[in-house]
Design an enzyme around this catalytic site. Structure first.
Site, PDB file in Angstrom:
ATOM      1  N   GLY A 230       0.871  -1.048   0.092  1.00 42.96           N
ATOM      2  CA  GLY A 230      -0.073  -0.121  -0.050  1.00 42.96           C
ATOM      3  C   GLY A 230       0.838   1.135  -0.166  1.00 42.96           C
ATOM      4  O   GLY A 230       1.940   1.268  -0.464  1.00 42.96           O
ATOM      5  N   SER A 231       0.323   2.184   0.484  1.00 45.97           N
ATOM      6  CA  SER A 231       1.168   3.632   0.514  1.00 45.97           C
ATOM      7  C   SER A 231       2.129   3.723   1.400  1.00 45.97           C
ATOM      8  O   SER A 231       2.071   2.988   2.333  1.00 45.97           O
ATOM      9  CB  SER A 231       0.063   4.673   0.921  1.00 45.97           C
ATOM     10  OG  SER A 231      -0.301   4.691   2.097  1.00 45.97           O
ATOM     11  N   GLU A 250       5.779  -3.261   1.037  1.00 48.85           N
ATOM     12  CA  GLU A 250       5.843  -2.851  -0.647  1.00 48.85           C
ATOM     13  C   GLU A 250       5.024  -1.578  -0.909  1.00 48.85           C
ATOM     14  O   GLU A 250       3.744  -1.780  -0.669  1.00 48.85           O
ATOM     15  CB  GLU A 250       5.303  -4.207  -1.494  1.00 48.85           C
ATOM     16  CG  GLU A 250       5.925  -4.210  -2.859  1.00 48.85           C
ATOM     17  CD  GLU A 250       4.781  -3.356  -3.774  1.00 48.85           C
ATOM     18  OE1 GLU A 250       5.124  -2.278  -3.893  1.00 48.85           O
ATOM     19  OE2 GLU A 250       3.799  -4.064  -4.032  1.00 48.85           O
ATOM     20  N   LEU A 251       5.619  -0.853  -0.764  1.00 48.49           N
ATOM     21  CA  LEU A 251       4.916   0.709  -0.965  1.00 48.49           C
ATOM     22  C   LEU A 251       5.229   1.533  -1.972  1.00 48.49           C
ATOM     23  O   LEU A 251       4.991   0.807  -3.010  1.00 48.49           O
ATOM     24  CB  LEU A 251       5.632   1.411   0.324  1.00 48.49           C
ATOM     25  CG  LEU A 251       5.864   0.674   1.599  1.00 48.49           C
ATOM     26  CD1 LEU A 251       6.758   1.798   2.522  1.00 48.49           C
ATOM     27  CD2 LEU A 251       4.545   0.309   2.099  1.00 48.49           C
ATOM     28  N   CYS A 284       2.044  -0.438  -9.038  1.00 49.20           N
ATOM     29  CA  CYS A 284       2.961   0.289  -8.071  1.00 49.20           C
ATOM     30  C   CYS A 284       4.178   0.458  -9.204  1.00 49.20           C
ATOM     31  O   CYS A 284       4.875   1.348  -9.018  1.00 49.20           O
ATOM     32  CB  CYS A 284       3.540  -0.517  -7.052  1.00 49.20           C
ATOM     33  SG  CYS A 284       2.273  -0.782  -5.615  1.00 49.20           S
ATOM     34  N   GLU A 377       3.466   9.798  -6.242  1.00 54.55           N
ATOM     35  CA  GLU A 377       2.887   8.511  -7.244  1.00 54.55           C
ATOM     36  C   GLU A 377       1.542   8.803  -7.467  1.00 54.55           C
ATOM     37  O   GLU A 377       0.611   9.067  -6.853  1.00 54.55           O
ATOM     38  CB  GLU A 377       2.928   7.215  -6.270  1.00 54.55           C
ATOM     39  CG  GLU A 377       2.212   6.196  -6.920  1.00 54.55           C
ATOM     40  CD  GLU A 377       2.480   4.853  -6.022  1.00 54.55           C
ATOM     41  OE1 GLU A 377       2.630   3.621  -6.656  1.00 54.55           O
ATOM     42  OE2 GLU A 377       1.993   5.244  -4.761  1.00 54.55           O
TER      43      GLU A 377
END
Length: 478
Positions: A230-231, A250-251, A284, A377
């Site tokens: 996520g963020s 996992e950003l 992502c 992003e």
């Protein structure tokens, strides 16, 4: 295991609990309500963690884990049509995207089943240490315990598989919290595990807003591992609240593909047309920025503009649709605003027109260096192309940014490709492919504000087990 009741979205200790509050799941294109699920309370979340903790006392053997994971893969493959229908409704992604996600999820569970049978430690050469000559040492790998898996909306099948599959393969128990907007895929997966005979407690499902589930999950020392996609902002909060538990995060990213002056531009155009706009850019590793040698900037911009102009945004169930809506109209409004602001300094070559939750594929040429489309992003179907002096200039621009997930490098010169690969501070470098390439068996993860730890069943199983050393003090037999 009792699964007689209808799936509700709240699965604790082998039972679907009746709802007290409700989560409405809407079709992201039509806006219609397609399902109502039970909304977990903080007490439900605590019950789920407690049940997972109790189940840890009776770990499953490796062969049983492999059998269950293989059965889940078979079940999902057999129910692919139903999975696709739910997936398209809850995500707004196209039928082609949905079918690909089902194929990936099936493959990930099968890979995880194989890894369940490969878990092994290693012998330790104690003879190198004084006094160790008569001792034999080796490690075994044991489950970490309770794993909390927090999944994103943009890959509610494959990312759940990357978290749940390795955790079960490693012998752990799991509390799964799917994204609030896309819980149906998780319900289908948990149902498949229940039908495969996974004992109560090994996989719990809590559907709830992050503000409810997050504090309850973080404030519990029984959890030993958090895996989150996520963020970056939420990842920081998880990292701060996880205490001594391990984390895989996992950003965010604003991924780059670098195009050198000797690149095959036809390949770049074809690959970016998919990698920058599939799932409406909500990936992502989506190509958000292209850094191209100045001598090829005009040529690539023209060719890519023509190709992007052929992409169609619309009903995700239509066969000629390339991308559907964003996850919400609010996100579409935000992305359109970013494009509008960037267009004050850049040339808007294509798209950027919003209609409700749809945003037409946008291509921006040379935005200002501080534009949001370059520094943050965007998570939308927007690609910006920027001229650079040379390969080293492009590498420096990537490295000075906050993120470091994956980068693509297009060049026909192996020496230049390897120079870039060694110089880039990112988790993965894809040579003659975009930043978006991802094979499910490979290690996948980022550095800097893109997080830490890697996905990929083999690597995740290793992270989700602890080494336990065993030393035998041996004597010469009489």
């Amino acid at each position: 295991m009792s699964t007689a009741t209808r799936p509700t979205g709240l699965f604790v200790d082998g039972e679907w609990r009746p709802p007290r509050g409700r989560i409405l799941v809407r079709d992201k294109y039509s806006g219609e309500v397609v399902a109502e699920l039970a909304e977990a309370t903080a007490a439900d979340v605590k019950d789920a963690v407690a049940g997972a903790y109790r189940a840890c006392a009776k770990p499953l053997g490796e062969a049983e884990r492999a059998r269950i994971l293989s059965a889940v893969a078979d079940s999902l493959e057999a129910r692919a049509a139903d999975l696709v229908e739910d997936y398209v409704a809850e995500t707004g992604f196209t039928i082609a995207d949905a079918r690909n996600e089902v194929r990936r999820a099936v493959a990930i569970y099968r890979l995880s089943a194989q890894e369940a049978l490969r878990i092994a430690g290693e012998q330790i050469p104690l003879g190198a240490s004084p006094g160790g000559e008569s001792r034999l040492a080796f490690t075994i790998r044991v489950p970490v315990g309770v794993v909390v898996a927090i999944a994103p909306f943009n890959a509610p099948l494959s990312t759940v598989a990357h978290k749940v599959g390795p955790a079960i393969a490693a012998g752990n128990t799991v509390v799964l919290k799917p994204a609030e907007k896309t819980p149906l895929s998780a319900v289908n997966v948990v149902s498949a595990f229940a039908e495969a005979g996974l004992p109560p407690g090994f996989l719990q499902l809590v559907c709830a807003p992050g503000k409810v589930a997050g504090p309850a999950l973080l404030d519990d020392d029984r959890v030993r591992f958090y895996t989150f996609t996520g963020s970056t902002a939420v990842g920081r909060a998880i990292s701060a609240g996880a205490g001594l538990a391990r984390t895989h995060l996992e950003l965010g990213s604003n991924s780059v593909s670098i195009v050198a002056d000797d690149a095959r531009l036809g390949d770049v155009v074809n690959l970016v047309a998919t990698a920058g706009f599939r799932k409406a850019g909500q990936v992502c590793t989506s190509v958000q920025r292209i850094l191209v040698a100045r001598s090829r900037f005009d040529e690539l911009t023209s060719a890519l503009s023509e190709r992007v102009g052929q992409l169609r945004a619309g009903d995700p169930r239509a066969q000629d649709t390339d991308l559907g809506p964003l996850i919400s109209e609010e996100e579409a409004v935000r992305a359109a605003d970013w494009v509008e602001r960037a267009a004050r300094s850049a040339r808007l070559r294509q798209g950027g027109v919003r209609e409700r939750g749809l945003l037409t594929p946008a291509l921006l040429a040379d935005p200002a260096a501080d534009a949001e489309v370059l520094t943050q992003e965007i998570f939308a179907p927007v690609v910006s192309i920027v001229p650079v002096r040379d390969l080293d200039d492009a590498v420096a621009k990537v490295n000075e940014g906050a993120y470091g997930l994956q980068t693509g490098v297009f060049t026909q010169d192996l020496d230049r490709a390897m120079h870039a690969a060694r110089s880039l501070r990112v988790g993965g470098v894809m040579v003659n492919d975009t930043s978006s390439y991802h094979a499910d068996a490979m290690p996948y993860g980022g550095v800097k504000d893109s997080g830490h730890g890697v996905e990929g069943p083999r690597y995740a199983v290793h992270d989700m087990t602890d080494p336990r050393v065993i030393v035998l003090n041996l004597r010469r037999p009489k």
